[in-house]
Design a protein around this motif. Structure first.
Motif, PDB file in Angstrom:
ATOM      1  N   GLU A   1       0.835  -1.202   0.000  1.00 54.36           N
ATOM      2  CA  GLU A   1       0.000   0.000   0.000  1.00 54.36           C
ATOM      3  C   GLU A   1       0.873   1.256   0.000  1.00 54.36           C
TER       4      GLU A   1
ATOM      5  N   ARG B   1       1.984   1.779  -3.551  1.00 57.04           N
ATOM      6  CA  ARG B   1       0.882   2.288  -4.367  1.00 57.04           C
ATOM      7  C   ARG B   1       0.689   3.782  -4.151  1.00 57.04           C
TER       8      ARG B   1
ATOM      9  N   THR C   1       3.647   5.770  -5.612  1.00 62.23           N
ATOM     10  CA  THR C   1       3.611   5.748  -7.079  1.00 62.23           C
ATOM     11  C   THR C   1       2.524   6.673  -7.620  1.00 62.23           C
ATOM     12  N   VAL C   2       1.330   6.604  -7.025  1.00 60.62           N
ATOM     13  CA  VAL C   2       0.238   7.472  -7.485  1.00 60.62           C
ATOM     14  C   VAL C   2       0.580   8.924  -7.232  1.00 60.62           C
TER      15      VAL C   2
ATOM     16  N   ALA D   1      -6.881   4.864 -12.332  1.00 63.03           N
ATOM     17  CA  ALA D   1      -5.919   3.932 -11.736  1.00 63.03           C
ATOM     18  C   ALA D   1      -5.774   4.194 -10.248  1.00 63.03           C
TER      19      ALA D   1
ATOM     20  N   ARG E   1      -8.530   2.691  -8.210  1.00 64.40           N
ATOM     21  CA  ARG E   1      -8.409   1.238  -8.048  1.00 64.40           C
ATOM     22  C   ARG E   1      -7.346   0.864  -7.020  1.00 64.40           C
ATOM     23  N   LEU E   2      -6.286   1.702  -6.902  1.00 64.90           N
ATOM     24  CA  LEU E   2      -5.152   1.344  -6.057  1.00 64.90           C
ATOM     25  C   LEU E   2      -5.266   1.864  -4.628  1.00 64.90           C
TER      26      LEU E   2
ATOM     27  N   GLN F   1      -4.340   6.565   2.123  1.00 68.57           N
ATOM     28  CA  GLN F   1      -4.320   5.162   2.488  1.00 68.57           C
ATOM     29  C   GLN F   1      -4.508   5.035   4.003  1.00 68.57           C
TER      30      GLN F   1
END
Length: 601
Positions: free
Chosen positions: A46, A49, A52-53, A100, A103-104, A122
């Motif tokens: 997580e 993710r 990266t996002v 994207a 979704r992540l 998150q």
């Protein structure tokens, strides 16, 4: 990078906020986000993710006017770490990047007011520390981080990418293994499906054969039901007509104007009348049960004087009580009429009271009547209580089954058909009511009958109402001399002259010669029958204006209604009265009916 103080309790706890002016600032923010996630206990997948996002969305916004990035902790049921990009202008992140991100990540929102911004977040692990304490410690740690190296950051990203690839490969291998297991399972399922299909096909063949057999049985039952209907129609005509004749003749013998009888003859005629009444009641009950089963029994709701009904029933049933028992009727019956079917109510009470009297050797059978309000409408509650032998608990539900009788030594001395209580309950339900029973062996039985009482119609003052019309001349066509004899006193009240025609072949000639005010016509006669005579009268211009009332002892449901269009009304032969005939004729006769004038020559 500028550290921000802790916000108020309802606001996010800001860890830092910085202006994103280029790639280096973006790399620094990505690194700080990744570091913060790891220190907060966010799982590595997580963390990768989110970082990266953040990097992808942030790079897509580089060059936007006033682009800032903010890292904060947000409380609630599930605390989370959030990254907020804010800017001004028309630039927006690519749609694919946002799709994207949704979704992540746990949170991905694009807000337009009061200024454009993207919120990414998150969930974080919960610990014993408060969110304020964790935020304070994390700010210090982030402040201590040095500058970011592009090469170092690229190596970190490569490391994350390799880890993600390894994880993806492990997932792929696991997926392949699961697919292989699923394939093996599918093969077993297909084999089982083939076996079940074979069994189902065999079962279906049996079901089809059973269905065909059921269809055949249904057809046979339908034919039997039609035969039963025809049987009831025949019973109606063949039994009710002679019984009505017997009762009519006894009334003529006992009439005040008849030849005097000695005491023994009067008693014998009264016994004949009593037996005939019992037989007629039994026949009518059997017919009504059949009509109720087929849905052809319809109540005729009229105002009913309960006091008069109970007075008549007292005279009918008082003599049936056993020497040690008494029948008690209420002295305070409600004066207001009950809107119901008088015949049905009479039969309900007669059956329940007769049943109680039959099984009460000593004591009394008491009837109580009261009016109540239920659901805003009036109801009539009739309670019959006896001190008879009672009914065992296990038998109480079955006494409402047709033709069932409670087993015991009393059956030898108390005969019956087993129709009384089932018939009474069926009639009660047709009236919209309900019947309840409770009983104690050796103590007695209580039956409660509740029926809607309807509105309270005004009761006209004065004595019996006069007939609305009186005829000068009336013709009755019926091949049954007994029925004609029993009907003579009734017709004498309605018409000054009554012409009887027993031969149907002479009916049209006699009607044309006599020119009556009305015709009473029996349906069941040797040819020409009532249907044929009705058609001839309708086709004759000189006679088609004469009102015709059809009389029948048959079940109304079995009549050919399409051939009765010329009739003014169709009446049953039972319980005929001058008032009933006059009410039917009044609307069509009008001024042509005599109201006290002289008889025509």
């Amino acid at each position: 990078m500028t550290a921000a103080p802790a916000a108020s309790e309802d606001d996010p706890l800001v860890l830092f906020s910085l202006a994103v002016t280029g790639d280096r600032k973006m790399l620094a923010m990505r690194r700080d986000v990744q570091e913060a996630c790891r220190r907060l206990g966010v799982p590595e997948p997580e963390t990768v993710r989110l970082a990266t996002v953040v990097g992808e969305v942030g790079r897509s916004l580089l060059g936007a006017r006033g682009l800032t990035g903010r890292l904060a902790l947000v409380g609630g049921e599930r605390p989370q770490i959030t990254v907020v990009f804010g800017w001004s202008g028309l630039l927006r992140p690519p749609r694919r990047a946002l799709e994207a991100a949704r979704r992540l990540l746990h949170t991905c929102e694009l807000e337009e007011h009061p200024f454009p911004r993207v919120v990414l977040g998150q969930p974080i692990a919960e610990t014993y520390q408060s969110l304020d304490e964790r935020a304070a410690g994390l700010r210090e740690e982030l402040m201590g981080l040095g500058g970011v190296s592009v090469g170092e950051e690229l190596r970190s990203q490569n490391h994350d990418l390799l880890a993600a690839l390894q994880q993806a490969r492990a997932h792929q291998e696991e997926l392949q293994r699961l697919n292989q297991e699923l394939e093996e399972t599918n093969q077993g399922v297909m084999a089982l499906y083939a076996e079940l299909s074979s069994e189902l096909e065999a079962t279906n063949s049996g079901v089809v054969a059973l269905y065909a057999e059921l269809e055949e049985k249904t057809r046979e039952l339908s034919l039997l039901n039609e035969a039963k209907t025809r049987f009831w129609a025949n019973v109606s005509h063949e039994l009710r007509s002679p019984v009505n004749g017997v009762l009519g003749l006894t009334r003529l013998l006992l009439a005040p104007g008849a030849d005097p009888l000695n005491d023994e003859q009067v008693q014998q005629v009264q016994m004949i009348a009593s037996a005939g009444s019992t037989m007629l009641a039994l026949v009518e009950e059997l017919l009504d049960v059949a009509k109720a089963e087929s849905g052809r029994l319809e109540p005729e709701l009229v105002p009913v004087d309960l006091r008069m009904l109970l007075h008549q029933m007292r005279g009918t049933l008082s003599g049936t009580a056993r020497p040690g028992a008494s029948l008690v009727f209420p002295d305070d019956a409600p004066q207001q009429p009950v809107v119901t079917d008088e015949v049905m109510l009479t039969r309900i009470l007669r059956n329940v009271l007769s049943n109680s009297l039959k099984f009460t050797e000593n004591g009394e059978v008491v009837l109580r009547v009261e009016r109540t309000e239920q659901g805003g409408r009036p109801w009539c509650v009739l309670t019959v209580t006896d001190t008879g032998i009672g009914i065992p608990v296990e038998e109480q539900a079955r006494v409402f089954e047709e033709f069932y009788q409670v087993r015991g030594p009393h059956q030898r001395t108390h005969s019956g058909t087993g129709l009384g209580l089932p018939y009474a309950r069926r009639l009660t339900e047709l009236l919209g009511g309900r019947m309840m029973l409770d009983s104690t062996p050796g103590v007695g039985t209580r039956v409660v009958i509740e029926i809607p009482a309807g509105p309270h119609p005004a009761t006209p003052a004065g004595g019996p109402a006069e007939l609305p019309v009186r005829l000068d001349r009336l013709v009755i066509v019926d091949d049954d001399p007994v029925f004609r004899a029993t009907l003579r006193p009734v017709l004498a009240e309605l018409a000054r002259e009554v012409v009887e025609v027993g031969d149907s072949s002479q009916a049209v000639v006699e009607i044309r010669r006599r020119r009556p005010d009305a015709v009473l016509l029996d349906l069941s006669m040797p040819p020409p029958d009532g249907y044929q005579l009705l058609a001839r009268l309708a086709a004759d211009p000189a006679l088609n204006q004469v009102p015709v009332i059809v009389l029948t002892a048959n079940d109304r449901s079995g009549l050919e209604n399409s051939r009765l269009g010329h009739a003014q009304a169709v009446l049953g032969k039972t319980h005929l009265s001058a008032a009933r005939l006059a009410d039917v004729l009044a609307p069509v006769l009008g001024g042509r009916a005599a109201r006290g004038g002289t008889e025509e020559g």
